[in-house]
Design a protein around this motif. Structure first.
Motif, PDB file in Angstrom:
ATOM      1  N   ILE A 109     -30.818 -22.942  -8.337  1.00 48.42           N
ATOM      2  CA  ILE A 109     -30.265 -21.640  -8.741  1.00 48.42           C
ATOM      3  C   ILE A 109     -31.262 -20.546  -8.375  1.00 48.42           C
ATOM      4  O   ILE A 109     -32.458 -20.804  -8.235  1.00 48.42           O
ATOM      5  CB  ILE A 109     -29.920 -21.584 -10.259  1.00 48.42           C
ATOM      6  N   SER A 110     -30.747 -19.316  -8.257  1.00 49.81           N
ATOM      7  CA  SER A 110     -31.605 -18.236  -7.749  1.00 49.81           C
ATOM      8  C   SER A 110     -32.559 -17.702  -8.812  1.00 49.81           C
ATOM      9  O   SER A 110     -33.680 -17.310  -8.509  1.00 49.81           O
ATOM     10  CB  SER A 110     -30.728 -17.100  -7.224  1.00 49.81           C
ATOM     11  N   SER A 111     -32.124 -17.698 -10.072  1.00 47.37           N
ATOM     12  CA  SER A 111     -32.992 -17.139 -11.109  1.00 47.37           C
ATOM     13  C   SER A 111     -32.490 -17.516 -12.498  1.00 47.37           C
ATOM     14  O   SER A 111     -31.345 -17.957 -12.660  1.00 47.37           O
ATOM     15  CB  SER A 111     -32.986 -15.609 -11.017  1.00 47.37           C
ATOM     16  N   ARG A 112     -33.350 -17.291 -13.494  1.00 50.35           N
ATOM     17  CA  ARG A 112     -32.968 -17.529 -14.883  1.00 50.35           C
ATOM     18  C   ARG A 112     -31.879 -16.528 -15.313  1.00 50.35           C
ATOM     19  O   ARG A 112     -31.033 -16.835 -16.145  1.00 50.35           O
ATOM     20  CB  ARG A 112     -34.220 -17.372 -15.750  1.00 50.35           C
ATOM     21  N   GLY A 171     -26.795 -14.450 -17.592  1.00 48.98           N
ATOM     22  CA  GLY A 171     -25.561 -13.707 -17.328  1.00 48.98           C
ATOM     23  C   GLY A 171     -24.351 -14.568 -17.646  1.00 48.98           C
ATOM     24  O   GLY A 171     -23.401 -14.125 -18.303  1.00 48.98           O
ATOM     25  N   LYS A 172     -24.402 -15.833 -17.219  1.00 48.96           N
ATOM     26  CA  LYS A 172     -23.277 -16.739 -17.464  1.00 48.96           C
ATOM     27  C   LYS A 172     -23.091 -16.983 -18.952  1.00 48.96           C
ATOM     28  O   LYS A 172     -21.972 -17.123 -19.445  1.00 48.96           O
ATOM     29  CB  LYS A 172     -23.525 -18.078 -16.768  1.00 48.96           C
ATOM     30  N   LEU A 173     -24.226 -17.021 -19.676  1.00 52.45           N
ATOM     31  CA  LEU A 173     -24.158 -17.246 -21.117  1.00 52.45           C
ATOM     32  C   LEU A 173     -23.450 -16.075 -21.799  1.00 52.45           C
ATOM     33  O   LEU A 173     -22.559 -16.278 -22.630  1.00 52.45           O
ATOM     34  CB  LEU A 173     -25.575 -17.439 -21.684  1.00 52.45           C
ATOM     35  N   CYS A 174     -23.844 -14.841 -21.407  1.00 52.34           N
ATOM     36  CA  CYS A 174     -23.191 -13.645 -21.989  1.00 52.34           C
ATOM     37  C   CYS A 174     -21.700 -13.662 -21.702  1.00 52.34           C
ATOM     38  O   CYS A 174     -20.877 -13.417 -22.597  1.00 52.34           O
ATOM     39  CB  CYS A 174     -23.812 -12.368 -21.418  1.00 52.34           C
ATOM     40  N   GLU A 175     -21.350 -13.988 -20.469  1.00 54.70           N
ATOM     41  CA  GLU A 175     -19.924 -14.042 -20.070  1.00 54.70           C
ATOM     42  C   GLU A 175     -19.169 -15.044 -20.931  1.00 54.70           C
ATOM     43  O   GLU A 175     -18.090 -14.756 -21.446  1.00 54.70           O
ATOM     44  CB  GLU A 175     -19.816 -14.537 -18.618  1.00 54.70           C
ATOM     45  N   ALA A 176     -19.787 -16.230 -21.094  1.00 53.80           N
ATOM     46  CA  ALA A 176     -19.106 -17.286 -21.863  1.00 53.80           C
ATOM     47  C   ALA A 176     -18.927 -16.856 -23.310  1.00 53.80           C
ATOM     48  O   ALA A 176     -17.865 -17.077 -23.902  1.00 53.80           O
ATOM     49  CB  ALA A 176     -19.914 -18.583 -21.790  1.00 53.80           C
ATOM     50  N   ILE A 177     -19.953 -16.236 -23.877  1.00 55.34           N
ATOM     51  CA  ILE A 177     -19.861 -15.793 -25.277  1.00 55.34           C
ATOM     52  C   ILE A 177     -18.715 -14.796 -25.423  1.00 55.34           C
ATOM     53  O   ILE A 177     -17.907 -14.881 -26.354  1.00 55.34           O
ATOM     54  CB  ILE A 177     -21.212 -15.189 -25.748  1.00 55.34           C
TER      55      ILE A 177
END
Ligand SMILES: Cc1cc2nc3c(=O)[nH]c(=O)nc-3n(C[C@H](O)[C@H](O)[C@H](O)COP(=O)(O)O)c2cc1C
Length: 213
Positions: free
Chosen positions: A143-146, A151-157
């Motif tokens: 993956i490119s970065s943490r 970002g994916k975590l915020c989206e999922a929440i």
């Protein structure tokens, strides 16, 4: 630093044939309980070795989540490196190391996926944070970065809005069905006690053999 000086004697206790259960799973249960009672950190963590079809090995730590007469269950991402290797070659190695007790248990066997229903039952008991982590992490991929994960975590929440986290399709358990189980107890002068249970081909009985240290 002189690593040669990093040495100690193992002298807590011994392991005698007459103390062993005929059933290695009972013996595992006893040692596992003793590791828990001793207050060791992460007693359920074990090293899992897998190998590609061509024999290239890899090893990593995973957590034991269940064991019974059928074997040892851990959970992971079914698209991870370990899962890819298990698909190619179901033979695995498992090592529990409880060094403060001067013990290790070395297991070899075959890994098989557990039924989706059983994985879902366990997934539902995980803390929400772990459920979300499993959902968003493409385990073992570059993956490119943490930031990408965060970002994916915020989206999922946001998307789930407090609702139930569904079990990811590519997530579940493997059961390691043991073929050999070796119990190792450290002893003085490096003359450790080793007893290996080996499953007999013709029956479900186990043969127990003492191995040289
Ligand atoms: C204490 C500890 C426990 C871990 N437990 C698990 C686990 O239960 N399942 C898992 O997939 N990874 C677990 N990991 C992460 C793995 O060691 C590993 O980094 C990950 O599974 C990716 O491995 P792979 O790329 O070889 O498939 C744990 C790591 C540590 C240090």
């Amino acid at each position: 630093m002189n690593l040669g000086e990093l040495r100690r004697e193992y002298s807590r206790t011994g392991l005698r044939r007459k103390d062993l259960h005929a059933d290695p799973m009972r013996q595992f249960e006893l040692w596992f309980q003793q590791a828990c009672d001793a207050g060791l950190g992460d007693p359920s963590a074990f090293s899992l070795a897998t190998a590609s079809a061509s024999g290239a090995p890899t090893v990593r730590t995973v957590l034991l989540k269940l064991f019974d007469q059928r074997g040892f269950v851990f959970f992971t991402n079914y698209a991870s490196k370990k899962a890819q290797q298990i698909e190619e070659n179901s033979q695995v190695g498992m090592l529990c190391h409880w060094l403060p007790l001067e013990r290790q248990i070395k297991i070899t066997g075959r890994a098989e996926k557990i039924p989706t229903k059983e994985s879902a039952k366990y997934f539902a008991t995980r803390p929400r944070g772990s459920q979300l982590g499993a959902w968003i992490s493409p385990q073992s991929a570059v993956i490119s970065s943490r930031k990408l994960l965060e970002g994916k975590l915020c989206e999922a929440i946001e998307t789930l809005a407090g609702g139930e986290v569904p079990m990811p399709e590519k997530w579940g358990g493997y059961r390691i069905v043991p073929e050999t189980m070796e119990f190792w107890q450290g002893r003085e002068n490096r003359l450790h006690d080793r007893f290996c249970y080996r499953k007999q081909e013709s029956s479900s009985d186990w043969i127990v053999e003492r191995l040289a240290p």
